[in-house]
Design a protein around this motif. Structure first.
Motif, PDB file in Angstrom:
ATOM      1  N   THR A  19       8.545  -3.120  -8.979  1.00 27.93           N
ATOM      2  CA  THR A  19       8.337  -3.331 -10.419  1.00 27.93           C
ATOM      3  C   THR A  19       6.860  -3.221 -10.780  1.00 27.93           C
ATOM      4  OG1 THR A  19      10.282  -4.790 -10.529  1.00 27.93           O
ATOM      5  CG2 THR A  19       8.658  -4.959 -12.322  1.00 27.93           C
ATOM      6  N   ASN A  20       6.007  -3.801  -9.933  1.00 25.82           N
ATOM      7  CA  ASN A  20       4.561  -3.775 -10.222  1.00 25.82           C
ATOM      8  C   ASN A  20       4.031  -2.348 -10.309  1.00 25.82           C
ATOM      9  OD1 ASN A  20       4.467  -6.552 -10.292  1.00 25.82           O
ATOM     10  ND2 ASN A  20       3.658  -6.778  -8.211  1.00 25.82           N
ATOM     11  N   PHE A  21       4.545  -1.466  -9.434  1.00 27.81           N
ATOM     12  CA  PHE A  21       4.049  -0.085  -9.410  1.00 27.81           C
ATOM     13  C   PHE A  21       4.967   0.889 -10.167  1.00 27.81           C
ATOM     14  CE2 PHE A  21       1.981  -1.933  -5.635  1.00 27.81           C
ATOM     15  CZ  PHE A  21       0.661  -1.612  -5.921  1.00 27.81           C
ATOM     16  N   LYS A  22       6.055   0.332 -10.742  1.00 29.95           N
ATOM     17  CA  LYS A  22       7.000   1.154 -11.506  1.00 29.95           C
ATOM     18  C   LYS A  22       7.497   2.338 -10.665  1.00 29.95           C
ATOM     19  CE  LYS A  22       5.147   0.004 -16.082  1.00 29.95           C
ATOM     20  NZ  LYS A  22       4.271  -1.085 -15.600  1.00 29.95           N
ATOM     21  N   LEU A  23       7.816   2.056  -9.397  1.00 22.01           N
ATOM     22  CA  LEU A  23       8.307   3.094  -8.489  1.00 22.01           C
ATOM     23  C   LEU A  23       9.823   3.024  -8.410  1.00 22.01           C
ATOM     24  CD1 LEU A  23       7.323   5.300  -6.395  1.00 22.01           C
ATOM     25  CD2 LEU A  23       7.773   3.547  -4.641  1.00 22.01           C
ATOM     26  N   GLU A  74       0.824  -1.212   0.000  1.00 20.28           N
ATOM     27  CA  GLU A  74       0.000   0.000   0.000  1.00 20.28           C
ATOM     28  C   GLU A  74       0.859   1.262   0.000  1.00 20.28           C
ATOM     29  OE1 GLU A  74      -3.149   2.691   0.120  1.00 20.28           O
ATOM     30  OE2 GLU A  74      -2.949   0.617  -0.587  1.00 20.28           O
ATOM     31  N   ALA A  75       1.945   1.265   0.766  1.00 20.15           N
ATOM     32  CA  ALA A  75       2.823   2.438   0.802  1.00 20.15           C
ATOM     33  C   ALA A  75       3.471   2.672  -0.565  1.00 20.15           C
ATOM     34  CB  ALA A  75       3.889   2.263   1.876  1.00 20.15           C
ATOM     35  N   THR A  76       3.880   1.590  -1.217  1.00 19.18           N
ATOM     36  CA  THR A  76       4.477   1.722  -2.546  1.00 19.18           C
ATOM     37  C   THR A  76       3.447   2.219  -3.555  1.00 19.18           C
ATOM     38  OG1 THR A  76       5.960  -0.128  -2.015  1.00 19.18           O
ATOM     39  CG2 THR A  76       5.778   0.496  -4.327  1.00 19.18           C
ATOM     40  N   ARG A  77       2.235   1.697  -3.477  1.00 21.33           N
ATOM     41  CA  ARG A  77       1.165   2.160  -4.369  1.00 21.33           C
ATOM     42  C   ARG A  77       0.890   3.655  -4.181  1.00 21.33           C
ATOM     43  NH1 ARG A  77      -3.540   3.982  -4.488  1.00 21.33           N
ATOM     44  NH2 ARG A  77      -3.624   4.019  -2.194  1.00 21.33           N
ATOM     45  N   GLN A  78       0.872   4.103  -2.904  1.00 22.96           N
ATOM     46  CA  GLN A  78       0.597   5.506  -2.625  1.00 22.96           C
ATOM     47  C   GLN A  78       1.733   6.399  -3.109  1.00 22.96           C
ATOM     48  OE1 GLN A  78      -2.336   7.036  -1.059  1.00 22.96           O
ATOM     49  NE2 GLN A  78      -1.209   8.583  -2.221  1.00 22.96           N
ATOM     50  N   ALA A  79       2.969   5.937  -2.929  1.00 24.27           N
ATOM     51  CA  ALA A  79       4.109   6.725  -3.419  1.00 24.27           C
ATOM     52  C   ALA A  79       4.052   6.889  -4.936  1.00 24.27           C
ATOM     53  CB  ALA A  79       5.419   6.051  -3.000  1.00 24.27           C
ATOM     54  N   ARG A  80       3.638   5.830  -5.639  1.00 20.40           N
ATOM     55  CA  ARG A  80       3.485   5.916  -7.095  1.00 20.40           C
ATOM     56  C   ARG A  80       2.377   6.899  -7.466  1.00 20.40           C
ATOM     57  NH1 ARG A  80       6.198   5.508 -11.639  1.00 20.40           N
ATOM     58  NH2 ARG A  80       5.177   7.514 -11.959  1.00 20.40           N
ATOM     59  N   GLN A  81       1.291   6.891  -6.703  1.00 11.88           N
ATOM     60  CA  GLN A  81       0.198   7.810  -6.979  1.00 11.88           C
ATOM     61  C   GLN A  81       0.640   9.258  -6.782  1.00 11.88           C
ATOM     62  OE1 GLN A  81      -3.598   6.766  -5.223  1.00 11.88           O
ATOM     63  NE2 GLN A  81      -4.266   8.902  -5.170  1.00 11.88           N
ATOM     64  N   TRP A  82       1.391   9.519  -5.689  1.00  5.35           N
ATOM     65  CA  TRP A  82       1.907  10.862  -5.473  1.00  5.35           C
ATOM     66  C   TRP A  82       2.843  11.287  -6.615  1.00  5.35           C
ATOM     67  CZ3 TRP A  82       2.869   9.358   0.244  1.00  5.35           C
ATOM     68  CH2 TRP A  82       1.768   9.726   1.021  1.00  5.35           C
ATOM     69  N   LEU A  83       3.675  10.349  -7.042  1.00  6.12           N
ATOM     70  CA  LEU A  83       4.607  10.664  -8.127  1.00  6.12           C
ATOM     71  C   LEU A  83       3.840  11.044  -9.392  1.00  6.12           C
ATOM     72  CD1 LEU A  83       7.635  10.794  -8.767  1.00  6.12           C
ATOM     73  CD2 LEU A  83       7.499   8.407  -9.520  1.00  6.12           C
ATOM     74  N   ASN A  84       2.758  10.355  -9.642  1.00  2.02           N
ATOM     75  CA  ASN A  84       1.923  10.693 -10.796  1.00  2.02           C
ATOM     76  C   ASN A  84       1.335  12.096 -10.680  1.00  2.02           C
ATOM     77  OD1 ASN A  84       2.420   8.151 -11.795  1.00  2.02           O
ATOM     78  ND2 ASN A  84       0.463   7.291 -11.127  1.00  2.02           N
ATOM     79  N   MET A  85       1.177  12.559  -9.419  1.00  5.56           N
ATOM     80  CA  MET A  85       0.623  13.892  -9.166  1.00  5.56           C
ATOM     81  C   MET A  85       1.712  14.957  -9.113  1.00  5.56           C
ATOM     82  SD  MET A  85      -1.973  12.617  -6.166  1.00  5.56           S
ATOM     83  CE  MET A  85      -2.524  14.255  -5.714  1.00  5.56           C
ATOM     84  N   GLY A  86       2.962  14.551  -9.332  1.00  3.33           N
ATOM     85  CA  GLY A  86       4.064  15.500  -9.321  1.00  3.33           C
ATOM     86  C   GLY A  86       4.732  15.663  -7.977  1.00  3.33           C
ATOM     87  N   LEU A  87       4.387  14.800  -6.998  1.00  2.00           N
ATOM     88  CA  LEU A  87       4.993  14.875  -5.663  1.00  2.00           C
ATOM     89  C   LEU A  87       6.039  13.778  -5.522  1.00  2.00           C
ATOM     90  CD1 LEU A  87       1.805  15.448  -3.469  1.00  2.00           C
ATOM     91  CD2 LEU A  87       3.471  17.153  -4.229  1.00  2.00           C
ATOM     92  N   ASN A  88       7.300  14.183  -5.372  1.00  3.84           N
ATOM     93  CA  ASN A  88       8.397  13.223  -5.236  1.00  3.84           C
ATOM     94  C   ASN A  88       8.653  12.990  -3.750  1.00  3.84           C
ATOM     95  OD1 ASN A  88      10.683  11.679  -5.438  1.00  3.84           O
ATOM     96  ND2 ASN A  88      11.654  12.969  -6.991  1.00  3.84           N
ATOM     97  N   ILE A  89       7.954  12.010  -3.164  1.00  5.28           N
ATOM     98  CA  ILE A  89       8.000  11.794  -1.709  1.00  5.28           C
ATOM     99  C   ILE A  89       8.542  10.396  -1.405  1.00  5.28           C
ATOM    100  CG2 ILE A  89       6.676  11.778   0.437  1.00  5.28           C
ATOM    101  CD1 ILE A  89       4.522  13.400  -1.003  1.00  5.28           C
ATOM    102  N   LYS A  90       9.666  10.350  -0.693  1.00  7.80           N
ATOM    103  CA  LYS A  90      10.198   9.062  -0.244  1.00  7.80           C
ATOM    104  C   LYS A  90       9.329   8.540   0.897  1.00  7.80           C
ATOM    105  CE  LYS A  90      14.656   8.436   0.465  1.00  7.80           C
ATOM    106  NZ  LYS A  90      15.989   8.494   1.132  1.00  7.80           N
ATOM    107  N   VAL A  91       9.000   7.259   0.868  1.00  6.61           N
ATOM    108  CA  VAL A  91       8.157   6.646   1.896  1.00  6.61           C
ATOM    109  C   VAL A  91       8.979   5.615   2.671  1.00  6.61           C
ATOM    110  CG1 VAL A  91       6.063   5.315   2.369  1.00  6.61           C
ATOM    111  CG2 VAL A  91       6.088   6.977   0.509  1.00  6.61           C
ATOM    112  N   ALA A  92       8.962   5.748   4.011  1.00  3.70           N
ATOM    113  CA  ALA A  92       9.647   4.800   4.892  1.00  3.70           C
ATOM    114  C   ALA A  92       8.629   3.812   5.448  1.00  3.70           C
ATOM    115  CB  ALA A  92      10.341   5.539   6.035  1.00  3.70           C
ATOM    116  N   VAL A  93       8.967   2.520   5.388  1.00  7.61           N
ATOM    117  CA  VAL A  93       8.073   1.449   5.823  1.00  7.61           C
ATOM    118  C   VAL A  93       8.789   0.602   6.859  1.00  7.61           C
ATOM    119  CG1 VAL A  93       6.799  -0.599   5.105  1.00  7.61           C
ATOM    120  CG2 VAL A  93       6.889   1.401   3.602  1.00  7.61           C
TER     121      VAL A  93
END
Length: 531
Positions: free
Chosen positions: A383-387, A344-363
């Protein structure tokens, strides 16, 4: 069991197989190999002695050296016969089936049989003398086993087993029932204080340093006690209730003694409900992630965010992890939950990146996730989320790193080689070692909130400076957790800490709220960070 004339009036199934059912009604002395032992047996039965050695004769005519113990019940003496190791083929078979091969202690099956026999006799004769079951779990054994290897760990278990045996009477039973779990079964007690005295003696014995191969090692034990007939009336209840009491001691801080009480049943019921609800939460997708921003103390910019799980319970509302993570770990659901967080964290980081937000996520990665397949799983999710791998950070606790140095180093190197950063969480609160700071490819040390404190009065500058100096020596960045006010933030910046997170600047928040927070951050908060 014997009558007043020392004739056998009851034999359990095990005794019948070894000595023959036809002996019922016969004098016990007929089972002795040496007739001269009859006088010793009479003295033993008449006196307060609890145990003695004898040689008996089996139904097949074999000599069988045994240890016998007695229990003087209202209905007559009850004799327990324990064949000794390797005496005859019959004893060897008994030993293999009933004893732990590492420690030589009775195993779970023999323990249950002994408790069951005493319970049956106690109920039949309406005996007043209580029995006690003491459930023991070693504290601090896993790090020893993981750090020094199973050979040293086994030696520690053997030493502890001997200490436990020396702490109880010869007529009591000490059993090894699991990896570092033991049970003591005590009979013929005068009152509850007898078990308390023995438990205290065990605590003292276990606490003594253990020296193995030149290593001076320290363990302690948590002990739970359940009593018959006041607490339980069956073997399963006694063991389960003693186990409940032991886990209560663990939760209070370990290295202590706890007695079962009826409230623990209610706690156990609630725990069972919690486990059921957690499984339902996984099936129904009730978990959500909130994200807490992390800030650079020198530039005022947002470094990234930490993903923190929440449970959106249909009745209890938003449940924090402190209320359910322990149950998830103990019920083996933490791996599934942890994997969901990573996805979920990786999916959200990819979504932010699509919105122009370059945010590193710590899990956060649990010990159960830190397995040989973790690097491949992380790579698969990225790979699945292309992050980009640089946008993911894995946080590990010190207890994870000490499990197996060579394996840990290999896994961390695989994770580093794919471009994912790793940080060490809660540094200074666990098994801190400069060795793994030099051996493992870590990027960041997270200073535990306990050193920062809830207020400036609880701030620990000496500890923080020491951690900062260590990090600098190993070329690691530092991030302080739990920063609650401006004074703490200023002090950390002045000391040279690199990053911070805490309620002073931002609480954990849902993804939508985080998006709005970042949009307003530069205008509203950056000035307070750099002035």
């Amino acid at each position: 069991m014997l009558d007043d004339a020392h004739c056998i009036k009851y034999m359990n199934e095990a005794a019948s197989k070894i000595f023959g059912k036809l002996l019922l009604g016969c004098a016990f002395e007929l089972l002795l190999k040496e007739s001269r032992d009859a006088d010793k047996l009479s003295d033993f039965l008449a006196k307060t002695q609890h145990a003695m050695d004898l040689t008996m004769v089996t139904v097949t005519g074999e000599d069988l050296p045994v240890l016998i113990t007695k229990w003087n019940s209202a209905a007559g003496p009850m004799i327990l016969v324990y064949p000794k190791t390797g005496a005859t083929p019959a004893a060897q078979l008994w030993q293999a089936n009933q004893y732990d091969p590492l420690t030589g202690l009775p195993n779970r099956d023999l323990l249950r049989d002994r408790i069951d026999q005493f319970l049956k006799l106690g109920k039949r004769q309406q005996l007043a003398s209580p029995f006690a079951v003491l459930c023991l779990d070693l504290d601090g054994f896993k790090p020893i086993n993981d750090t020094y290897g199973h050979k040293v760990g086994d030696h520690v278990l053997q030493i502890i087993a001997q200490r436990l045996k020396s702490s109880v009477r010869e007529s009591d039973t000490v059993s090894r029932v699991g990896g570092d779990e033991f049970v003591c079964f005590m009979t013929n007690l005068h009152d509850i204080e007898d078990s308390r005295v023995v438990a205290s003696r065990i605590l003292d014995e276990v606490l003594k340093p253990v020296i193995v191969d030149g290593h001076v090692l320290a363990v302690s034990t948590s002990i739970g006690v359940a009593l018959w007939p006041s607490d339980a009336e069956s073997v399963d209840q006694l063991l389960r209730f003693a186990d409940m009491a032991m886990y209560t001691v663990k939760q209070r801080g370990k290295n202590g003694v706890g007695f079962f009480n009826s409230k623990m049943n209610e706690l156990a019921r609630k725990r069972a409900e919690m486990e059921s609800d957690l499984r339902e939460a996984l099936r129904r997708g009730q978990f959500v992630l909130h994200y807490q921003p992390q800030f650079c103390l020198h530039t005022g910019r947002i470094r990234g965010v930490e993903a923190l799980i929440r449970w959106n319970h249909p009745e209890r509302g938003m449940v924090p992890p402190s209320d359910f993570i322990r149950v998830a770990e103990e019920s083996n659901m933490i791996h599934q939950i942890g994997d969901w967080v990573l996805v979920e964290a990786t999916r959200q980081a990819r979504q932010w990146l699509n919105m122009g937000l370059n945010i590193k996520v710590a899990v956060n990665i649990s010990a159960r996730q830190f397995v040989d397949t973790l690097p491949a799983r992380v790579e698969e999710i990225l790979t699945n989320f292309k992050l980009p791998a640089s946008m993911l950070e894995l946080e590990l606790t010190e207890s994870v790193l000490v499990s197996d140095y060579a394996r840990t180093a290999r896994l961390l190197e695989e994770i580093r080689d794919m471009g994912v950063h790793t940080s060490l969480d809660d540094f200074g609160t666990g098994f801190s070692s400069l060795n793994y700071l030099s051996s493992f490819p870590l990027r960041t040390l997270k200073i535990d909130r306990s050193f920062v404190g809830p207020t400036l009065a609880h701030f620990q500058p000496k500890m923080i400076r020491a951690i900062l100096a260590i990090a600098k020596e190993f070329n690691l960045s530092t991030l302080a957790e739990g920063v609650e006010n401006q004074e703490q933030m200023d002090a950390l910046r002045e000391m040279g800490c690199d990053y911070m997170q805490g309620f002073h600047l931002a609480r954990p928040m849902p993804p939508v709220a985080l998006h709005a927070f970042i949009a307003d951050f530069n205008e509203q908060l950056s000035e307070s960070l750099v002035t």
